[in-house]
Design an enzyme around this catalytic site. Structure first.
Site, PDB file in Angstrom:
ATOM      1  N   GLU A 245      -2.004  -8.638   4.168  1.00 38.34           N
ATOM      2  CA  GLU A 245      -1.806  -8.957   5.588  1.00 38.34           C
ATOM      3  C   GLU A 245      -3.042  -8.756   6.445  1.00 38.34           C
ATOM      4  O   GLU A 245      -3.090  -9.196   7.603  1.00 38.34           O
ATOM      5  CB  GLU A 245      -0.650  -8.119   6.153  1.00 38.34           C
TER       6      GLU A 245
ATOM      7  N   CYS B 202       0.835  -1.204   0.000  1.00 38.33           N
ATOM      8  CA  CYS B 202       0.000   0.000   0.000  1.00 38.33           C
ATOM      9  C   CYS B 202       0.874   1.261   0.000  1.00 38.33           C
ATOM     10  O   CYS B 202       1.494   1.563  -1.003  1.00 38.33           O
ATOM     11  CB  CYS B 202      -0.993  -0.021   1.157  1.00 38.33           C
TER      12      CYS B 202
ATOM     13  N   HIS C 252      -3.770  -5.024   0.459  1.00 45.32           N
ATOM     14  CA  HIS C 252      -3.312  -5.401   1.804  1.00 45.32           C
ATOM     15  C   HIS C 252      -3.452  -6.906   2.022  1.00 45.32           C
ATOM     16  O   HIS C 252      -4.439  -7.371   2.602  1.00 45.32           O
ATOM     17  CB  HIS C 252      -4.134  -4.671   2.873  1.00 45.32           C
TER      18      HIS C 252
END
Length: 234
Positions: free
Chosen positions: A172, A86, A170
């Site tokens: 994660e 990001c 993202h």
């Protein structure tokens, strides 16, 4: 086999979710640095480095960003492999000579993204995949010589230049992180409820495929390390 040593430049303004998420996803020995304090490693003795997301924009005139960009630039010059997520994706593009700009819209929630199928970073990931997104800036112009790896109707979602990789999405995020982020954003009640309604266990499980970018990056880092260690002594 020894663990890889990875520097994590955390630009998330002390968001505990970010620390937890990257520690969970990166199977390596992590040294974390608070980028928002301008804190960078004292040296470049790392097998690789990761730059996280942030609430900031790369083009803001923030004092803390200068030492981060300087360290990242020198580390890249020294051949340290990088993965940016990001804001980290945007920072790496900026350091390498690309352009980051406001999109004029805000992409948030689970999105469909397509990758070219030609990069090892996306090994094992369907060419059309789901991932959580949250950004209003984009890499509008890739760095000179960079290869686009993924995109959707909003923006570029992945690039590579030499040993540097960036992803706009993202991989994660867990559902706790996603919900807390959405609640912090200035959204209409209707859009807020719509996005929160998408943050389900089923959608999260579907998006878990995108987490393979972390394993693929670490495998790349390990190969780079082995190549360096196998070079004959001069």
């Amino acid at each position: 086999m020894s663990q890889l040593r990875i520097a994590v430049l955390n630009a998330a303004h002390r968001d505990e979710n970010t620390t937890r998420n990257f520690r969970r996803e990166l199977d390596a020995s992590l040294a974390e640095f608070d980028a928002t304090d301008g804190t960078v490693p004292d040296d470049f003795a790392y097998d690789g480095a990761v730059v996280t997301g942030s609430r900031a924009s790369v083009y803001w005139d923030e004092e803390w960003m200068a030492p981060i960009k300087e360290w990242v630039g020198e580390a890249i010059d020294r051949g340290v492999p990088f993965l940016g997520v990001c804001w980290g994706h945007q920072l790496l593009a900026d350091v390498l000579g690309g352009t980051v700009a406001d999109m004029g819209v805000y992409e948030v929630g689970y999105s469909e993204i397509e990758h070219t199928g030609e990069s090892r970073l996306f090994d094992g990931i369907d060419e059309s995949f789901t991932a959580f997104t949250s950004h209003s800036d984009e890499v509008a112009d890739l760095p000179p010589g960079a290869e686009p790896l993924a995109e959707n109707d909003y923006s570029n979602h992945g690039f590579r230049k030499d040993r540097v990789f960036g992803v706009q999405f993202h991989p994660e995020y867990d559902t706790k992180t996603a919900r807390e982020l959405v609640h912090r954003k200035e959204l209409s009640d209707e859009r807020l409820e719509s996005i929160l309604g998408e943050i389900t266990e089923a959608n999260y499980q579907q998006a878990c495929e995108a987490k393979l970018v972390f394993d693929n990056f670490l495998e790349f880092v390990r190969e780079v390390k082995e190549q360096i260690e196998s070079r004959p002594m001069v």
